[in-house]
Scaffold this active site. Sequence first.
Site, PDB file in Angstrom:
ATOM      1  CG  ASP A 194      -2.525   0.840   1.059  1.00 28.62           C
ATOM      2  OD1 ASP A 194      -3.187   0.357   1.178  1.00 28.62           O
ATOM      3  OD2 ASP A 194      -1.987   2.031   1.141  1.00 28.62           O
ATOM      4  CG  ASN A 206      -8.008  -3.523  -3.049  1.00 27.89           C
ATOM      5  OD1 ASN A 206      -9.559  -3.639  -3.349  1.00 27.89           O
ATOM      6  ND2 ASN A 206      -7.595  -3.187  -2.501  1.00 27.89           N
ATOM      7  CE1 TYR A 211     -13.284   3.506  -9.281  1.00 29.68           C
ATOM      8  CE2 TYR A 211     -14.998   2.796 -10.295  1.00 29.68           C
ATOM      9  CZ  TYR A 211     -14.792   3.054  -9.432  1.00 29.68           C
ATOM     10  OH  TYR A 211     -14.730   1.759  -8.626  1.00 29.68           O
ATOM     11  CE  LYS A 269     -12.514  -0.207 -10.339  1.00 33.06           C
ATOM     12  NZ  LYS A 269     -11.506  -0.976  -9.764  1.00 33.06           N
ATOM     13  CB  THR A 325     -14.225   0.609   1.949  1.00 32.51           C
ATOM     14  OG1 THR A 325     -14.404   1.909   0.726  1.00 32.51           O
ATOM     15  CG2 THR A 325     -14.855  -0.467   1.247  1.00 32.51           C
TER      16      THR A 325
HETATM   17  P1  NAI Z   1     -10.150   2.416  -0.056  1.00 26.19           P
HETATM   18  O1  NAI Z   1     -10.055   3.794  -0.539  1.00 26.19           O
HETATM   19  O2  NAI Z   1     -10.958   2.422   1.165  1.00 26.19           O
HETATM   20  O3  NAI Z   1      -8.885   1.785  -0.308  1.00 26.19           O
HETATM   21  C1  NAI Z   1      -7.769   2.140  -1.008  1.00 26.19           C
HETATM   22  C2  NAI Z   1      -6.137   0.634  -0.429  1.00 26.19           C
HETATM   23  O4  NAI Z   1      -5.655   1.483  -1.759  1.00 26.19           O
HETATM   24  C3  NAI Z   1      -5.624   2.053   0.687  1.00 26.19           C
HETATM   25  O5  NAI Z   1      -5.363   1.561   1.698  1.00 26.19           O
HETATM   26  C4  NAI Z   1      -5.322   2.879   0.044  1.00 26.19           C
HETATM   27  O6  NAI Z   1      -3.706   3.849   0.216  1.00 26.19           O
HETATM   28  C5  NAI Z   1      -4.686   2.010  -2.087  1.00 26.19           C
HETATM   29  N1  NAI Z   1      -4.104   3.178  -2.105  1.00 26.19           N
HETATM   30  C6  NAI Z   1      -4.290   3.982  -2.824  1.00 26.19           C
HETATM   31  N2  NAI Z   1      -3.495   4.681  -4.376  1.00 26.19           N
HETATM   32  C7  NAI Z   1      -2.752   3.469  -5.150  1.00 26.19           C
HETATM   33  C8  NAI Z   1      -1.448   3.424  -5.179  1.00 26.19           C
HETATM   34  N3  NAI Z   1      -1.023   3.654  -6.690  1.00 26.19           N
HETATM   35  N4  NAI Z   1      -0.738   2.228  -4.677  1.00 26.19           N
HETATM   36  C9  NAI Z   1      -0.691   1.452  -3.913  1.00 26.19           C
HETATM   37  N5  NAI Z   1      -1.749   1.381  -3.198  1.00 26.19           N
HETATM   38  C10 NAI Z   1      -2.790   2.411  -3.595  1.00 26.19           C
HETATM   39  O7  NAI Z   1     -11.048   1.554  -1.655  1.00 26.19           O
HETATM   40  P2  NAI Z   1     -11.865   0.772  -1.241  1.00 26.19           P
HETATM   41  O8  NAI Z   1     -13.268   0.707  -1.249  1.00 26.19           O
HETATM   42  O9  NAI Z   1     -11.570  -0.479  -0.629  1.00 26.19           O
HETATM   43  O10 NAI Z   1     -11.683  -0.337  -2.605  1.00 26.19           O
HETATM   44  C11 NAI Z   1     -10.755  -1.152  -2.918  1.00 26.19           C
HETATM   45  C12 NAI Z   1     -11.138  -1.518  -4.811  1.00 26.19           C
HETATM   46  O11 NAI Z   1     -12.223  -1.957  -5.073  1.00 26.19           O
HETATM   47  C13 NAI Z   1     -10.557  -0.308  -5.762  1.00 26.19           C
HETATM   48  O12 NAI Z   1      -9.888  -0.745  -7.403  1.00 26.19           O
HETATM   49  C14 NAI Z   1     -11.766   0.420  -5.886  1.00 26.19           C
HETATM   50  O13 NAI Z   1     -12.202   0.806  -7.142  1.00 26.19           O
HETATM   51  C15 NAI Z   1     -12.826  -0.852  -5.741  1.00 26.19           C
HETATM   52  N6  NAI Z   1     -14.570  -1.045  -5.576  1.00 26.19           N
HETATM   53  C16 NAI Z   1     -15.086  -0.490  -5.034  1.00 26.19           C
HETATM   54  C17 NAI Z   1     -16.192  -0.236  -4.137  1.00 26.19           C
HETATM   55  C18 NAI Z   1     -16.319   0.730  -3.659  1.00 26.19           C
HETATM   56  O14 NAI Z   1     -17.929   1.222  -3.321  1.00 26.19           O
HETATM   57  N7  NAI Z   1     -15.681   1.025  -2.118  1.00 26.19           N
HETATM   58  C19 NAI Z   1     -17.188  -0.743  -5.326  1.00 26.19           C
HETATM   59  C20 NAI Z   1     -16.852  -1.511  -6.518  1.00 26.19           C
HETATM   60  C21 NAI Z   1     -15.325  -1.815  -6.879  1.00 26.19           C
END
Ligand code: NAI
Length: 249
Positions: A39, A89, A156, A160, A191
């Site tokens: 991360d 992720n 976005y 995806k 989240t």
């Molecule tokens: P979040 O924002 O809670 O967590 C994302 C994590 O990724 C964070 O720990 C952040 O520090 C890390 N991160 C961001 N940019 C980064 C980079 N360049 N390199 C390494 N780490 C990085 O997001 P969440 O909700 O847990 O989402 C995770 C995945 O699920 C994403 O790909 C998101 O697009 C996808 N997603 C999320 C949904 C939602 O409603 N929360 C719905 C559908 C998909």
Amino acid sequence: MSEGNLAGRVAIVTGGAQGIGAACSRKLVSLGASVVIGDRNLDAGEALAAELGDRAVAAALDVTDEQSCVDAIAVATARFGRLDIAVNNAGLANVDRSRAGFLSFASWRSLMSVNLDGVFLSMKAEIPAMIAAGGGSIINVASVMGTVAVACGSAYVASKHGVVGLTKAAALDHAEDGIRVNAIGPGYVKTPMLATRTPEQLAEIDSRHPLGRIADPDEVAAVMAFLASPDSSFVTGAYYMVDGGYTIR
Ligand code: NAI
């Protein structure tokens, strides 16, 4: 899935320190795997690794940087000796709500660089290590926005859809290496990514899902764990919806 199902397996979870990635890191450790929590927020990764014990380690990772992706895999092989599972992720939410024709190229690039380039660069670092291990399982995190669109979310949505296509292409290319590559399509998930939404917006988002609510991160992690495990040994190139029915109407 039974406890110990992933014993001896080594995984990396990108964006593993928070949200869905953190739920996945916890789930994989609970099933017996060793996990690298990759991360860009190293402090949060280290806090989670400390909670999870000896089979978890944090690595500083920026998925937009090719060398950083290589270095994170080196942490997995140096600490745990191999790499079998990768959950790609890390992703950014859609923050610039401009309509497609008015979206700045800078906004487009910043989102594409994490959400799509980041999955490509992660896989590029992971696949040689998996070939060395004799095969593996990659789970790329797309979204319902890999199937449908939302207004004012063109970058976005494109990123995806791109993850889904990249997953299928990589599954074809690396089947002969014993590497399965699948994508998941979560609906909205509780989240920090949704932290800026108002209660009214969240209620409207709930109503878009036939099950009447958004997901808990653990419900997404359960499907990731299935795709990581030998229980899905004949599944590759698939795109699993984990969306409470979002895309069926
Ligand atoms: P979040 O924002 O809670 O967590 C994302 C994590 O990724 C964070 O720990 C952040 O520090 C890390 N991160 C961001 N940019 C980064 C980079 N360049 N390199 C390494 N780490 C990085 O997001 P969440 O909700 O847990 O989402 C995770 C995945 O699920 C994403 O790909 C998101 O697009 C996808 N997603 C999320 C949904 C939602 O409603 N929360 C719905 C559908 C998909």
